[in-house]
Design an enzyme around this catalytic site. Structure first.
Site, mmCIF file in Angstrom:
data_model
loop_
_atom_site.group_PDB
_atom_site.id
_atom_site.type_symbol
_atom_site.label_atom_id
_atom_site.label_comp_id
_atom_site.label_asym_id
_atom_site.label_seq_id
_atom_site.Cartn_x
_atom_site.Cartn_y
_atom_site.Cartn_z
ATOM 1 N N ARG A 1 0.814 -1.238 0.000
ATOM 2 C CA ARG A 1 0.000 0.000 0.000
ATOM 3 C C ARG A 1 0.842 1.281 0.000
ATOM 4 O O ARG A 1 0.411 2.313 0.509
ATOM 5 C CB ARG A 1 -0.990 0.046 1.174
ATOM 6 C CG ARG A 1 -1.994 -1.067 1.188
ATOM 7 C CD ARG A 1 -2.927 -1.056 -0.016
ATOM 8 N NE ARG A 1 -3.703 -2.270 -0.023
ATOM 9 C CZ ARG A 1 -3.316 -3.394 -0.644
ATOM 10 N NH1 ARG A 1 -2.213 -3.431 -1.364
ATOM 11 N NH2 ARG A 1 -4.072 -4.469 -0.597
ATOM 12 N N SER B 1 -10.983 -0.503 3.010
ATOM 13 C CA SER B 1 -10.295 -0.833 4.264
ATOM 14 C C SER B 1 -9.806 0.439 4.940
ATOM 15 O O SER B 1 -9.135 1.261 4.324
ATOM 16 C CB SER B 1 -9.101 -1.748 3.994
ATOM 17 O OG SER B 1 -9.570 -2.976 3.501
ATOM 18 N N GLU C 1 -5.091 3.196 6.644
ATOM 19 C CA GLU C 1 -4.838 3.089 5.193
ATOM 20 C C GLU C 1 -5.483 4.266 4.462
ATOM 21 O O GLU C 1 -4.945 4.812 3.509
ATOM 22 C CB GLU C 1 -5.411 1.769 4.657
ATOM 23 C CG GLU C 1 -5.212 1.589 3.163
ATOM 24 C CD GLU C 1 -5.442 0.155 2.705
ATOM 25 O OE1 GLU C 1 -4.963 -0.771 3.385
ATOM 26 O OE2 GLU C 1 -6.100 -0.031 1.666
HETATM 27 C C1 FAD Z 1 -15.616 -0.706 -1.589
HETATM 28 C C2 FAD Z 1 -14.138 -0.457 -1.657
HETATM 29 C C3 FAD Z 1 -13.259 -1.504 -1.869
HETATM 30 C C4 FAD Z 1 -11.887 -1.280 -1.938
HETATM 31 N N1 FAD Z 1 -11.052 -2.345 -2.161
HETATM 32 C C5 FAD Z 1 -9.721 -2.137 -2.209
HETATM 33 C C6 FAD Z 1 -8.826 -3.239 -2.425
HETATM 34 O O1 FAD Z 1 -9.213 -4.386 -2.582
HETATM 35 N N2 FAD Z 1 -7.492 -2.976 -2.460
HETATM 36 C C7 FAD Z 1 -7.000 -1.712 -2.302
HETATM 37 O O2 FAD Z 1 -5.782 -1.534 -2.351
HETATM 38 N N3 FAD Z 1 -7.833 -0.658 -2.120
HETATM 39 C C8 FAD Z 1 -9.169 -0.833 -2.059
HETATM 40 N N4 FAD Z 1 -9.999 0.231 -1.857
HETATM 41 C C9 FAD Z 1 -9.424 1.574 -1.641
HETATM 42 C C10 FAD Z 1 -9.301 2.433 -2.903
HETATM 43 O O3 FAD Z 1 -10.267 2.067 -3.872
HETATM 44 C C11 FAD Z 1 -7.906 2.364 -3.517
HETATM 45 O O4 FAD Z 1 -6.922 2.793 -2.594
HETATM 46 C C12 FAD Z 1 -7.796 3.205 -4.782
HETATM 47 O O5 FAD Z 1 -6.557 2.936 -5.379
HETATM 48 C C13 FAD Z 1 -7.919 4.698 -4.538
HETATM 49 O O6 FAD Z 1 -8.039 5.320 -5.801
HETATM 50 P P1 FAD Z 1 -8.824 6.688 -5.978
HETATM 51 O O7 FAD Z 1 -8.720 7.085 -7.397
HETATM 52 O O8 FAD Z 1 -10.203 6.572 -5.448
HETATM 53 O O9 FAD Z 1 -7.954 7.643 -5.078
HETATM 54 P P2 FAD Z 1 -8.446 8.710 -3.986
HETATM 55 O O10 FAD Z 1 -9.180 7.993 -2.906
HETATM 56 O O11 FAD Z 1 -9.143 9.821 -4.657
HETATM 57 O O12 FAD Z 1 -7.058 9.191 -3.437
HETATM 58 C C14 FAD Z 1 -6.270 8.306 -2.639
HETATM 59 C C15 FAD Z 1 -4.847 8.867 -2.558
HETATM 60 O O13 FAD Z 1 -4.265 8.798 -3.843
HETATM 61 C C16 FAD Z 1 -3.848 10.097 -4.272
HETATM 62 N N5 FAD Z 1 -4.115 10.185 -5.705
HETATM 63 C C17 FAD Z 1 -5.295 10.047 -6.357
HETATM 64 N N6 FAD Z 1 -5.121 10.207 -7.684
HETATM 65 C C18 FAD Z 1 -3.804 10.460 -7.865
HETATM 66 C C19 FAD Z 1 -2.989 10.721 -9.005
HETATM 67 N N7 FAD Z 1 -3.482 10.767 -10.245
HETATM 68 N N8 FAD Z 1 -1.666 10.946 -8.807
HETATM 69 C C20 FAD Z 1 -1.118 10.899 -7.562
HETATM 70 N N9 FAD Z 1 -1.829 10.664 -6.449
HETATM 71 C C21 FAD Z 1 -3.162 10.428 -6.601
HETATM 72 C C22 FAD Z 1 -4.685 11.082 -3.463
HETATM 73 O O14 FAD Z 1 -4.002 12.320 -3.314
HETATM 74 C C23 FAD Z 1 -4.814 10.338 -2.149
HETATM 75 O O15 FAD Z 1 -3.659 10.535 -1.367
HETATM 76 C C24 FAD Z 1 -11.376 0.026 -1.787
HETATM 77 C C25 FAD Z 1 -12.256 1.096 -1.586
HETATM 78 C C26 FAD Z 1 -13.629 0.862 -1.511
HETATM 79 C C27 FAD Z 1 -14.561 2.024 -1.315
#
Ligand code: FAD
Length: 305
Positions: free
Chosen positions: A182, A231, A301
């Protein structure tokens, strides 16, 4: 440089005007952020923009760097909580040019704003295997690279190159950044504009079946009917945060309308009208109980703005 996650004064009218010149009408002020996160809580961003072109991103971030305006980038907000007080700076979300996926042989290039589910579908369509384990992660490629999102497969396992913009600098390419559980080695002030992955040839029908199986498993085990952030805590080495929380007796605990899911103990759900303060307070109570009962200090996380 005042960069990501730095609280401070909101941008001045002159700074907003300077940003509006490079971003154009997509720049909004006092924008509600709760609808842009999967937990549906939190306050407003002083400034918010969906940026469609790397040149505008470079220009906007260079203003933030030189003018000392706090900024951050978000994807689909699926691992993000915005405090009720909001964010005193510019929040950027990628769009337009950043939503493209191209496939060349086994090499897949996906823009930073591409939803993970679209990446998985596109790979399956081309009979490519390697990213099925990511399906159901409701974020973008950019967010997934930043977080090294994954399950038994992590996004870092398939990344060959990433293109990033660092505030105050030009678009740069990194070959094979380092990834850990992560975490990625990318600078916190780097915006992931695109990622190139190298996949393996597979049988399209088998890839599709694997995607289906993984989605069904998530539907059965995760509380997807209510807003949540996935998570909340990282798994500590050799254990699972969900097991520790459940055996500490925290399932069903509530603060306001935030509740530790009774379906999956490492999820907090917004049962309706929760504030970010409710969620943060519940996180601290769970952390304290797990420390008390198991002697383990859980690390968060989810990212908090
Ligand atoms: C129902 C559910 C299930 C999930 N299952 C998993 C799983 O199985 N495994 C897992 O690892 N995660 C899981 N997640 C968490 C999440 O989906 C991941 O961490 C995902 O990668 C976050 O992406 P996001 O675009 O939504 O980022 P955001 O939530 O919008 O941002 C998260 C972080 O990433 C940074 N960020 C976003 N976009 C960029 C970019 N383009 N460049 C640089 N930094 C950036 C943001 O500044 C922030 O610090 C889950 C979430 C939910 C709601």
């Amino acid at each position: 440089m005042n960069s990501v996650f730095t609280p401070g004064n909101p941008p001045t009218a002159e700074q907003i005007a300077a940003l509006a010149i490079v971003i154009g009408p997509n720049l909004k002020t006092d924008e509600p952020m709760a609808p842009k996160t999967s937990m549906r809580v939190g306050g407003r961003a002083a400034a918010y923009a969906e940026i469609r072109d790397p040149r505008y991103l470079v220009a906007a971030l260079s203003i933030c760097a030189s003018e000392n305006v706090a900024w951050t980038v978000i994807g689909l907000g699926s691992n993000l909580l915005v405090r009720d007080e909001g964010f005193n700076g510019l929040i950027v979300r990628l769009a337009g040019d950043f939503t493209k996926v191209t496939v060349d042989g086994y090499r897949v290039r996906a823009g930073g704003a591409v939803p993970i589910v679209s990446l998985c579908r596109e790979a399956a369509k081309h009979g490519l295997t390697g990213v099925e384990g990511l399906v159901g992660i409701p974020g973008t490629v950019g967010g997934a690279v930043r977080m090294n999102a994954g399950t038994d497969v992590e996004v870092g396992d398939v990344i060959d190159r990433v293109e990033v913009v660092v505030a105050g600098e030009k678009l740069q390419t990194f070959t094979r950044p380092e990834f850990a559980y992560r975490r990625s080695s990318l600078d916190r002030s780097a915006v992931v504009c695109a990622a190139e992955m190298v996949l393996t040839p597979g049988e399209p029908r088998e890839v599709q079946a694997e995607l289906r199986k993984r989605i069904d498993r998530r539907n059965a085990t995760q509380p997807l009917e209510l807003p949540n952030s996935g998570s909340i805590f990282r798994n500590p080495p050799g254990d699972h945060a969900a097991r520790l929380i459940e055996t500490a007796g925290c399932k069903g605990w509530r603060v306001g309308a935030a509740e530790v899911s009774t379906k999956h103990a490492n999820f907090i759900v917004n049962t309706g009208g929760a504030s970010c303060a409710d969620v943060l307070s519940l996180i601290e109570r769970v952390r304290a109980e797990v420390r008390e009962k198991h002697g383990v200090a859980l690390e968060t996380e989810v990212h908090v703005l």
